[in-house]
Design an enzyme around this catalytic site. Structure first.
Site, PDB file in Angstrom:
ATOM      1  N   HIS A 103       0.814  -1.215   0.000  1.00 12.93           N
ATOM      2  CA  HIS A 103       0.000   0.000   0.000  1.00 12.93           C
ATOM      3  C   HIS A 103       0.848   1.265   0.000  1.00 12.93           C
ATOM      4  CE1 HIS A 103       0.843  -0.503   4.294  1.00 12.93           C
ATOM      5  NE2 HIS A 103       0.519   0.755   4.469  1.00 12.93           N
ATOM      6  N   ASP A 128      -2.965  -1.905  -2.849  1.00 13.61           N
ATOM      7  CA  ASP A 128      -4.175  -1.449  -2.169  1.00 13.61           C
ATOM      8  C   ASP A 128      -4.928  -0.445  -3.045  1.00 13.61           C
ATOM      9  OD1 ASP A 128      -6.067  -0.320  -0.396  1.00 13.61           O
ATOM     10  OD2 ASP A 128      -4.740  -0.606   1.316  1.00 13.61           O
ATOM     11  N   LYS A 130      -6.698   1.843  -2.173  1.00 13.23           N
ATOM     12  CA  LYS A 130      -6.634   3.169  -1.562  1.00 13.23           C
ATOM     13  C   LYS A 130      -5.290   3.862  -1.796  1.00 13.23           C
ATOM     14  CE  LYS A 130      -7.362   2.125   2.747  1.00 13.23           C
ATOM     15  NZ  LYS A 130      -6.962   0.715   2.570  1.00 13.23           N
ATOM     16  N   TYR A 160      -7.158  -2.917   7.831  1.00 11.43           N
ATOM     17  CA  TYR A 160      -6.466  -3.745   8.802  1.00 11.43           C
ATOM     18  C   TYR A 160      -7.453  -4.643   9.543  1.00 11.43           C
ATOM     19  CZ  TYR A 160      -3.694  -5.131  12.847  1.00 11.43           C
ATOM     20  OH  TYR A 160      -3.046  -5.854  13.821  1.00 11.43           O
ATOM     21  N   GLU A 297      -6.316 -15.034   9.632  1.00 19.50           N
ATOM     22  CA  GLU A 297      -5.643 -15.769  10.695  1.00 19.50           C
ATOM     23  C   GLU A 297      -6.409 -17.029  11.104  1.00 19.50           C
ATOM     24  OE1 GLU A 297      -4.751 -13.020  13.827  1.00 19.50           O
ATOM     25  OE2 GLU A 297      -3.277 -11.925  12.611  1.00 19.50           O
ATOM     26  N   ARG A 367       1.588  -1.500  15.955  1.00 18.05           N
ATOM     27  CA  ARG A 367       0.567  -2.519  16.232  1.00 18.05           C
ATOM     28  C   ARG A 367       1.186  -3.712  16.951  1.00 18.05           C
ATOM     29  NH1 ARG A 367      -1.601  -1.182  10.808  1.00 18.05           N
ATOM     30  NH2 ARG A 367      -3.491   0.038  11.105  1.00 18.05           N
ATOM     31  N   LYS A 390       8.778  -6.879  10.948  1.00 15.11           N
ATOM     32  CA  LYS A 390       8.625  -5.901   9.917  1.00 15.11           C
ATOM     33  C   LYS A 390       9.894  -5.084   9.777  1.00 15.11           C
ATOM     34  CE  LYS A 390       3.658  -4.799  10.366  1.00 15.11           C
ATOM     35  NZ  LYS A 390       2.739  -3.698  10.705  1.00 15.11           N
TER      36      LYS A 390
END
Length: 425
Positions: A103, A128, A130, A160, A297, A367, A390
């Site tokens: 994204h 994405d 967006k 998310y 998940e 997060r 990440k």
């Protein structure tokens, strides 16, 4: 007539010679640029060794620079050290498929892509819906440089923990099933992942599962029950968009399925991927999952526990080692500081969490997931996982660059085919 033929042949030969000379000048790195690259690579290797040992090191700027947008596709691929032929027969005969969800942050993605790129593999990139028009255009131009890379034919406005994230992967998988590349496994990734293994090591890791899907997870635990007990809705117009819980209770899962929970990152065989796009149980589970929390998940894991699905593992647990992730709540050695002398990589868009006297900076969480810093390199180098998550190139450049250097060095040392000079950093 004979003189005319001789003249024509001479002219053609002259043109070919001029083209070859021009190509050599434009597409072969000069001796000076090769020496400069070698010096920078050597400097980076020295810095990386210090970081791994927990020592500080002064390093200025990015060492393994990329240059997309400043050259033709041919120049870009050559100048940025892409590997352009299979490194072994084993890898050539075991092609992989990748789903990459993006994204933003093109440059971090570019490092991931360069690290996992192999000409025998195939790559689907989901951008994405967006994302900015400029970002979309950049990716469209980028994929045009590679014959085995394409953009997803259908995109989602990803929220998310919403079903849109799962649907994005499924859109790419549907495109990949139609690909002529005879890939064996598909691996889903995001733009902030990075491989800890070479392509050959990934192939061997997947082969060790003997045609089984890798979907780490277990039966529902108490804290995960609300995710599928209540109805959740994606709210795309909120800032930021997010998935919120309602007071409505959900109906039981279809076909009396038992729901398993685990990681959203998986490695699926081609046959399993084909079946879940067609099987009524998989389609019904997807429909039921649309208003759950973070359905990616539980979706893959639950389907992989069904005995008659291809490559299923009904009794599987957390095995697979697909991702190294440092969650804030779990036990690990911390989200480490950067061993840098001075604040060389500070950007105005990023707020450091803690600053120490020597200028080193604490890693930070997004997060509840650690964004790796150079202080995490020793931990990452010892990990047995296929990928880590990440990373942010703009925040901690040497972290990604050290991993990229180490993975490339191992890949070339494992090569069973002649290594081209342009493949070295």
């Amino acid at each position: 007539m004979r003189r005319w033929v001789q003249f024509t042949l001479s002219f053609v030969l002259l043109c070919a010679t001029v083209w070859l000379v021009s190509f050599t000048i434009h597409y072969t790195p000069s001796r000076e640029s090769q020496l400069t690259a070698a010096r920078e690579s050597s400097l980076l290797a020295e810095a990386c060794a210090s970081f791994r040992a927990g020592k500080s090191y002064f390093i200025w700027g990015n060492q393994l620079l990329t240059s997309f947008g400043n050259a033709t596709c041919e120049e870009y691929v050559l100048q940025n050290q892409y590997i352009t032929s299979p490194l072994s027969f084993e890898e050539e005969t075991f092609p992989l498929a990748y789903v990459i969800a993006l994204h933003r942050d093109f440059h971090t993605f570019e490092r991931l892509f360069r690290a996992i790129y192999m000409p025998q593999n195939v790559y689907c990139i989901h951008v994405d819906e967006k994302a900015t028009s400029g970002f979309k255009q950049l990716l469209a131009e980028f994929v045009d440089c590679f014959p085995n890379v394409f953009l997803a034919s259908k995109t989602e406005p990803v929220v998310y923990a919403g079903v849109s994230r799962l649907q994005a992967d499924l859109n790419c998988m549907e495109d990949l099933i139609a690909s002529q590349v005879p890939w064996r496994y598909v691996i889903n990734t995001c733009g902030q992942d990075f491989p800890l293994k070479t392509n050959k090591e990934i192939v061997q890791h997947l082969k060790s599962f003997n045609g089984s899907n890798i979907t780490p997870g277990v039966l529902s635990r108490h804290h995960t029950d609300p995710r599928t007990k209540y109805v959740y809705r994606e709210h795309i117009n909120l800032s930021p968009p997010r998935t919120l819980k309602s007071r409505m209770m959900k109906a039981p899962p279809p076909h009396n399925m038992t729901i398993y929970f685990g990681t959203a990152y998986v490695a699926l065989t081609r046959e399993f991927t084909r079946v879940i796009l067609e099987d009524e149980r998989a389609i019904d589970l997807l429909k039921w999952s649309k208003d759950t929390y973070s359905p990616d998940e539980h979706y893959w894991i639950t389907l992989n526990r069904i005995p008659d699905f291809p490559g299923s593992m009904p009794n599987a647990g957390w095995e697979g080692d697909l991702r190294a992730i440092k969650w804030r709540q779990t036990s690990h050695d911390g989200c480490h500081e950067n061993y840098l002398l001075g604040s060389l990589f500070r950007l105005s868009s990023f707020k450091w969490h803690k600053r120490k006297k020597n200028g080193a900076v604490q890693g930070h969480y997004v997060r509840d997931v650690c964004i790796y810093g150079t202080g995490d390199l020793n931990w990452l180098s010892k990990s047995k996982s296929v990928f880590a998550n990440k990373f942010e190139l703009r925040t901690y450049p040497p972290t990604l660059e050290c991993l990229e250097l180490w993975v490339r060095q191992r890949a070339l040392s494992q090569s069973e085919t002649p290594v081209r000079p342009s493949w070295y950093f």
